[in-house]
Design a protein around this motif. Structure first.
Motif, PDB file in Angstrom:
ATOM      1  N   ARG A  55      26.350  47.647  12.153  1.00 54.06           N
ATOM      2  CA  ARG A  55      25.646  46.371  12.301  1.00 54.06           C
ATOM      3  C   ARG A  55      26.616  45.200  12.189  1.00 54.06           C
ATOM      4  N   SER A  56      27.533  45.278  11.249  1.00 54.78           N
ATOM      5  CA  SER A  56      28.525  44.224  11.080  1.00 54.78           C
ATOM      6  C   SER A  56      29.393  44.092  12.323  1.00 54.78           C
ATOM      7  N   ASP A  57      29.803  45.238  12.871  1.00 52.17           N
ATOM      8  CA  ASP A  57      30.641  45.237  14.064  1.00 52.17           C
ATOM      9  C   ASP A  57      29.898  44.664  15.262  1.00 52.17           C
ATOM     10  N   VAL A  58      28.645  45.077  15.443  1.00 54.47           N
ATOM     11  CA  VAL A  58      27.851  44.627  16.588  1.00 54.47           C
ATOM     12  C   VAL A  58      27.534  43.145  16.481  1.00 54.47           C
ATOM     13  N   LEU A  59      27.193  42.695  15.291  1.00 62.12           N
ATOM     14  CA  LEU A  59      26.776  41.306  15.126  1.00 62.12           C
ATOM     15  C   LEU A  59      27.924  40.326  14.936  1.00 62.12           C
ATOM     16  N   SER A  60      29.132  40.816  14.937  1.00 67.15           N
ATOM     17  CA  SER A  60      30.284  39.955  14.709  1.00 67.15           C
ATOM     18  C   SER A  60      30.636  39.178  15.970  1.00 67.15           C
ATOM     19  N   ASN A  61      30.763  37.876  15.842  1.00 66.59           N
ATOM     20  CA  ASN A  61      31.152  37.034  16.976  1.00 66.59           C
ATOM     21  C   ASN A  61      32.576  37.299  17.434  1.00 66.59           C
ATOM     22  N   LYS A  62      33.423  37.816  16.561  1.00 69.62           N
ATOM     23  CA  LYS A  62      34.823  38.021  16.932  1.00 69.62           C
ATOM     24  C   LYS A  62      34.991  39.132  17.957  1.00 69.62           C
ATOM     25  N   ASN A  63      33.994  40.013  18.096  1.00 62.68           N
ATOM     26  CA  ASN A  63      34.063  41.103  19.061  1.00 62.68           C
ATOM     27  C   ASN A  63      33.326  40.803  20.357  1.00 62.68           C
ATOM     28  N   VAL A  64      32.759  39.617  20.485  1.00 65.17           N
ATOM     29  CA  VAL A  64      31.939  39.272  21.640  1.00 65.17           C
ATOM     30  C   VAL A  64      32.534  38.048  22.338  1.00 65.17           C
ATOM     31  N   TYR A  65      32.518  38.094  23.673  1.00 67.46           N
ATOM     32  CA  TYR A  65      33.014  36.946  24.439  1.00 67.46           C
ATOM     33  C   TYR A  65      32.250  36.854  25.756  1.00 67.46           C
ATOM     34  N   MET A  66      32.319  35.685  26.395  1.00 63.02           N
ATOM     35  CA  MET A  66      31.695  35.464  27.692  1.00 63.02           C
ATOM     36  C   MET A  66      32.763  35.655  28.761  1.00 63.02           C
ATOM     37  N   ASP A  67      32.469  36.521  29.750  1.00 62.74           N
ATOM     38  CA  ASP A  67      33.457  36.742  30.808  1.00 62.74           C
ATOM     39  C   ASP A  67      33.348  35.663  31.883  1.00 62.74           C
ATOM     40  N   ASP A  68      34.208  35.739  32.885  1.00 63.13           N
ATOM     41  CA  ASP A  68      34.252  34.723  33.934  1.00 63.13           C
ATOM     42  C   ASP A  68      33.023  34.731  34.838  1.00 63.13           C
ATOM     43  N   ASN A  69      32.230  35.791  34.807  1.00 61.04           N
ATOM     44  CA  ASN A  69      31.036  35.887  35.641  1.00 61.04           C
ATOM     45  C   ASN A  69      29.764  35.488  34.903  1.00 61.04           C
ATOM     46  N   GLY A  70      29.865  35.092  33.647  1.00 60.33           N
ATOM     47  CA  GLY A  70      28.706  34.644  32.889  1.00 60.33           C
ATOM     48  C   GLY A  70      28.017  35.730  32.085  1.00 60.33           C
ATOM     49  N   PHE A  71      28.632  36.908  32.017  1.00 53.98           N
ATOM     50  CA  PHE A  71      28.067  37.993  31.226  1.00 53.98           C
ATOM     51  C   PHE A  71      28.691  38.013  29.845  1.00 53.98           C
ATOM     52  N   LEU A  72      27.938  38.483  28.892  1.00 51.25           N
ATOM     53  CA  LEU A  72      28.468  38.693  27.556  1.00 51.25           C
ATOM     54  C   LEU A  72      29.154  40.053  27.536  1.00 51.25           C
ATOM     55  N   ARG A  73      30.299  40.149  26.881  1.00 53.83           N
ATOM     56  CA  ARG A  73      31.045  41.408  26.781  1.00 53.83           C
ATOM     57  C   ARG A  73      31.474  41.606  25.340  1.00 53.83           C
ATOM     58  N   ARG A  74      31.702  42.881  24.997  1.00 52.32           N
ATOM     59  CA  ARG A  74      32.304  43.221  23.706  1.00 52.32           C
ATOM     60  C   ARG A  74      33.717  43.692  23.980  1.00 52.32           C
ATOM     61  N   LYS A  75      34.616  43.402  23.077  1.00 55.33           N
ATOM     62  CA  LYS A  75      35.990  43.870  23.228  1.00 55.33           C
ATOM     63  C   LYS A  75      35.992  45.386  23.354  1.00 55.33           C
ATOM     64  N   ASN A  76      36.844  45.893  24.234  1.00 53.56           N
ATOM     65  CA  ASN A  76      36.995  47.332  24.485  1.00 53.56           C
ATOM     66  C   ASN A  76      35.704  47.979  24.988  1.00 53.56           C
ATOM     67  N   ASP A  77      34.861  47.218  25.665  1.00 53.49           N
ATOM     68  CA  ASP A  77      33.605  47.736  26.216  1.00 53.49           C
ATOM     69  C   ASP A  77      33.406  47.086  27.579  1.00 53.49           C
ATOM     70  N   GLU A  78      33.251  47.879  28.613  1.00 49.15           N
ATOM     71  CA  GLU A  78      33.107  47.361  29.973  1.00 49.15           C
ATOM     72  C   GLU A  78      31.658  47.019  30.330  1.00 49.15           C
ATOM     73  N   THR A  79      30.724  47.266  29.442  1.00 46.45           N
ATOM     74  CA  THR A  79      29.314  47.011  29.714  1.00 46.45           C
ATOM     75  C   THR A  79      29.049  45.510  29.718  1.00 46.45           C
ATOM     76  N   LYS A  80      28.174  45.076  30.645  1.00 49.07           N
ATOM     77  CA  LYS A  80      27.763  43.675  30.718  1.00 49.07           C
ATOM     78  C   LYS A  80      26.474  43.514  29.914  1.00 49.07           C
ATOM     79  N   TYR A  81      26.401  42.460  29.089  1.00 50.12           N
ATOM     80  CA  TYR A  81      25.230  42.202  28.263  1.00 50.12           C
ATOM     81  C   TYR A  81      24.661  40.827  28.584  1.00 50.12           C
TER      82      TYR A  81
END
Length: 135
Positions: A55-81
């Motif tokens: 839960r800490s890992d998933v909810l951490s802002n440091k592991n989440v970023y917005m890509d150039d296409n407007g999707f949310l991504r997690r570091k080391n994860d290719e899935t679009k959120y």
């Protein structure tokens, strides 16, 4: 108190009653029950620790970023959120792999979140098995 520790306490009380009536078979079964409850308690503690870490890992802002296409991504994860689900509820809702081209004259694809209906518009469409844009 937790449900497991309450159960252990009840089993101990029942064991003292069984000793009073000198029923060896019942007493042996109660001891076995206490051992199983103890193992269950240890497993519960382990699972709670793992859940807190995840839960800490998933909810951490440091592991989440917005890509150039407007999707949310997690570091080391290719899935679009979905960025809306994340910003509103801190929930990672998976976006579709294929966008829909709504207008032939506009080179833009629409990706709709199945959880909240939010739409991400991107100039790139993605292959089903890859996050790389289709050329």
């Amino acid at each position: 108190m937790s449900l497991i520790s309450d159960s252990i306490t009840v089993a101990e009380k029942v064991q003292s009653i069984a000793k009073k009536y000198k029923d060896k078979e019942l007493n042996d079964e109660i001891i076995l029950l206490q051992q199983k409850l103890s193992l269950l308690s240890n497993e519960n503690i382990k699972l709670r620790e793992e859940m807190a870490e995840i839960r800490s890992d998933v909810l951490s802002n440091k592991n989440v970023y917005m890509d150039d296409n407007g999707f949310l991504r997690r570091k080391n994860d290719e899935t679009k959120y979905c960025p809306k689900c994340w910003n509103k509820d801190r929930r990672l809702s998976i976006m579709p792999n294929h966008g829909v081209k709504e207008f032939d004259s506009i080179n833009e694809y629409t990706f709709k979140c199945s959880a909240c209906g939010f739409m991400v518009y991107s100039k790139d469409n993605f292959d089903k098995n890859s996050t790389q844009p289709i050329s």
